[in-house]
Design a protein around this motif. Structure first.
Motif, PDB file in Angstrom:
ATOM      1  N   CYS A   1     -36.711  71.132  31.941  1.00 54.35           N
ATOM      2  CA  CYS A   1     -37.308  70.072  31.739  1.00 54.35           C
ATOM      3  C   CYS A   1     -36.559  68.761  30.989  1.00 54.35           C
ATOM      4  O   CYS A   1     -37.005  67.668  30.840  1.00 54.35           O
ATOM      5  CB  CYS A   1     -38.802  70.159  30.816  1.00 54.35           C
ATOM      6  SG  CYS A   1     -39.675  71.518  31.395  1.00 54.35           S
TER       7      CYS A   1
ATOM      8  N   GLY B   1     -41.357  67.841  29.406  1.00 51.18           N
ATOM      9  CA  GLY B   1     -42.450  68.530  30.283  1.00 51.18           C
ATOM     10  C   GLY B   1     -43.411  67.333  30.365  1.00 51.18           C
ATOM     11  O   GLY B   1     -43.223  66.319  30.869  1.00 51.18           O
ATOM     12  N   ASN B   2     -44.767  67.644  29.857  1.00 53.24           N
ATOM     13  CA  ASN B   2     -45.748  66.804  30.103  1.00 53.24           C
ATOM     14  C   ASN B   2     -45.677  65.384  29.502  1.00 53.24           C
ATOM     15  O   ASN B   2     -45.256  64.796  28.592  1.00 53.24           O
ATOM     16  CB  ASN B   2     -47.256  67.204  29.493  1.00 53.24           C
ATOM     17  CG  ASN B   2     -48.464  66.762  30.018  1.00 53.24           C
ATOM     18  OD1 ASN B   2     -48.711  65.577  30.057  1.00 53.24           O
ATOM     19  ND2 ASN B   2     -49.120  67.600  31.059  1.00 53.24           N
TER      20      ASN B   2
ATOM     21  N   THR C   1     -44.841  65.380  35.108  1.00 48.60           N
ATOM     22  CA  THR C   1     -44.049  66.105  34.200  1.00 48.60           C
ATOM     23  C   THR C   1     -42.523  65.801  34.527  1.00 48.60           C
ATOM     24  O   THR C   1     -42.375  65.493  35.465  1.00 48.60           O
ATOM     25  CB  THR C   1     -44.289  67.603  34.434  1.00 48.60           C
ATOM     26  OG1 THR C   1     -43.388  68.418  33.600  1.00 48.60           O
ATOM     27  CG2 THR C   1     -43.957  67.876  35.738  1.00 48.60           C
ATOM     28  N   THR C   2     -41.717  66.259  33.516  1.00 46.19           N
ATOM     29  CA  THR C   2     -40.151  66.100  33.677  1.00 46.19           C
ATOM     30  C   THR C   2     -39.771  67.256  34.183  1.00 46.19           C
ATOM     31  O   THR C   2     -38.690  67.449  34.505  1.00 46.19           O
ATOM     32  CB  THR C   2     -39.626  65.590  32.391  1.00 46.19           C
ATOM     33  OG1 THR C   2     -39.732  66.766  31.409  1.00 46.19           O
ATOM     34  CG2 THR C   2     -40.138  64.353  31.627  1.00 46.19           C
ATOM     35  N   CYS C   3     -40.645  68.331  34.046  1.00 45.00           N
ATOM     36  CA  CYS C   3     -40.186  69.984  34.459  1.00 45.00           C
ATOM     37  C   CYS C   3     -39.922  69.833  36.116  1.00 45.00           C
ATOM     38  O   CYS C   3     -40.622  69.472  36.862  1.00 45.00           O
ATOM     39  CB  CYS C   3     -40.984  71.092  34.152  1.00 45.00           C
ATOM     40  SG  CYS C   3     -41.273  70.911  32.376  1.00 45.00           S
TER      41      CYS C   3
ATOM     42  N   ASP D   1     -44.041  72.294  36.173  1.00 49.03           N
ATOM     43  CA  ASP D   1     -44.878  72.992  35.031  1.00 49.03           C
ATOM     44  C   ASP D   1     -45.226  71.746  34.225  1.00 49.03           C
ATOM     45  O   ASP D   1     -44.349  70.765  33.760  1.00 49.03           O
ATOM     46  CB  ASP D   1     -43.810  73.656  33.938  1.00 49.03           C
ATOM     47  CG  ASP D   1     -44.392  74.009  32.710  1.00 49.03           C
ATOM     48  OD1 ASP D   1     -45.435  74.169  32.774  1.00 49.03           O
ATOM     49  OD2 ASP D   1     -43.498  74.823  31.997  1.00 49.03           O
ATOM     50  N   LYS D   2     -46.364  71.327  33.861  1.00 50.81           N
ATOM     51  CA  LYS D   2     -46.942  70.431  32.906  1.00 50.81           C
ATOM     52  C   LYS D   2     -47.220  70.649  31.530  1.00 50.81           C
ATOM     53  O   LYS D   2     -47.750  69.898  30.874  1.00 50.81           O
ATOM     54  CB  LYS D   2     -48.505  70.040  33.748  1.00 50.81           C
ATOM     55  CG  LYS D   2     -48.234  69.410  35.021  1.00 50.81           C
ATOM     56  CD  LYS D   2     -49.536  68.595  35.578  1.00 50.81           C
ATOM     57  CE  LYS D   2     -49.492  68.183  36.984  1.00 50.81           C
ATOM     58  NZ  LYS D   2     -50.541  67.469  37.482  1.00 50.81           N
TER      59      LYS D   2
ATOM     60  N   ALA E   1     -46.577  70.958  27.757  1.00 47.12           N
ATOM     61  CA  ALA E   1     -46.176  69.981  26.510  1.00 47.12           C
ATOM     62  C   ALA E   1     -45.244  70.954  25.796  1.00 47.12           C
ATOM     63  O   ALA E   1     -45.555  72.037  25.081  1.00 47.12           O
ATOM     64  CB  ALA E   1     -47.061  69.499  25.809  1.00 47.12           C
TER      65      ALA E   1
END
Length: 295
Positions: free
Chosen positions: A37, A69-70, A87-89, A93-94, A96
């Motif tokens: 992420c 993540g989120n 998300t950054t993943c 995957d959302k 946090a």
């Protein structure tokens, strides 16, 4: 406001005690499911909120958190806003993932939150982690089952310098020396080695609740010696966050953001997590962990 950190809280990693881990049984689940992420590059997502411990309270943490993540995570996040967010993943995957920042004490804070941070006793330049490793691990004694969506968890105690060590769960180490670690000291690492913060979350769940009044009693840790979950709980994927930092190996050079009365004590290290994985992704995680695979 408590002054800190203290010089005697910085100790050579080679003096740290050995980290104890339970020996896995044949029935255990030895796989690892990893999520990439990012590292919150450029402090793109940070704030002094804590939606797990203090929902709806701006500056509820009184220290800055890094998030991956989120993209929605702040004091006012809800299950609905987290689900709708990006998300950054890399795998979608959302969830946090967040933790208090580490600072170089002699650095300059040029962020828009510098004024409030100074009031809260958190000064210096924020250090971006050189890496953030997010892993979901198995259970030494048996298979894991899926954790429920929107499960909220905290590990460690941000106020353990005054609350005592009951819920403290900090682990400070150095790359190349992961078999040793401190709970209440900052590690001084040899040349070429990086400071590691290892945040282990609970791996046992009560099977019913996604949160509890103190954000702890709905989950629990497996026995440190045997790896067995407490009676009445079930094993779930255990989240481990490993944060790496390039900082000077010098006493007082760096410190953790903290509540004003905690004095940047290393024992106050902590992390938070909200599970917003989709069911398909969670099934992939459980399958990998229970089959002994790494992915």
């Amino acid at each position: 406001m408590k002054q800190g950190p203290r010089r005697d809280q910085f100790v050579d990693i080679r003096r740290a005690p050995r980290v104890q881990t339970p020996r896995a049984s044949r029935a255990g689940s030895s796989g690892v499911f990893s999520v990439n992420c990012g590292t919150n590059e450029g402090q793109a997502h940070s704030n002094p909120d804590n939606v797990v411990a203090a929902p709806g309270v701006v500056n509820g943490a009184h220290h800055i958190h890094d998030y991956v993540g989120n993209l929605d995570t702040d004091a006012f996040s809800t299950d609905e806003t987290l689900t709708a967010a990006g998300t950054t993943c890399t795998n979608g995957d959302k969830s946090a993932y967040f933790w208090p920042v580490l600072r170089l004490r002699s650095g300059q804070d040029d962020s828009e939150r510098a004024g409030q941070s100074k009031v809260d006793g958190n000064v210096g330049s924020v250090v971006e982690p050189s890496s953030v490793k997010l892993q979901f691990l198995g259970n030494a004694r048996g298979k894991v089952r899926a954790m429920p969506q929107f499960l909220r968890m905290a590990t460690g105690d941000a106020k353990s310098a005054t609350n005592g060590l009951t819920n403290a769960n900090a682990l400070w180490s150095c790359s190349g020396f992961q078999s040793r670690g401190f709970t209440d000291k900052y590690p001084l690492c040899p040349r070429g080695s990086q400071v590691l913060r290892v945040l282990n979350f609970a791996g046992c769940w009560d099977g019913q609740n996604t949160d509890s009044a103190n954000h702890r009693t709905h989950v629990s840790f497996a026995d440190k010696r045997t790896g067995q979950c407490p009676q009445g709980t079930v094993a779930i994927p255990q989240l481990r966050m490993t944060l790496s930092y390039r900082v000077p190996a010098r006493a007082l050079a760096f410190a953790l953001d903290s509540f004003p009365e905690q004095g940047h004590d290393p024992v106050t290290d902590h992390g938070d997590f909200i599970n917003v994985m989709g069911q398909r992704l969670m099934r992939q995680a459980v399958t990998a962990i229970n089959s002994g695979r790494r992915r």
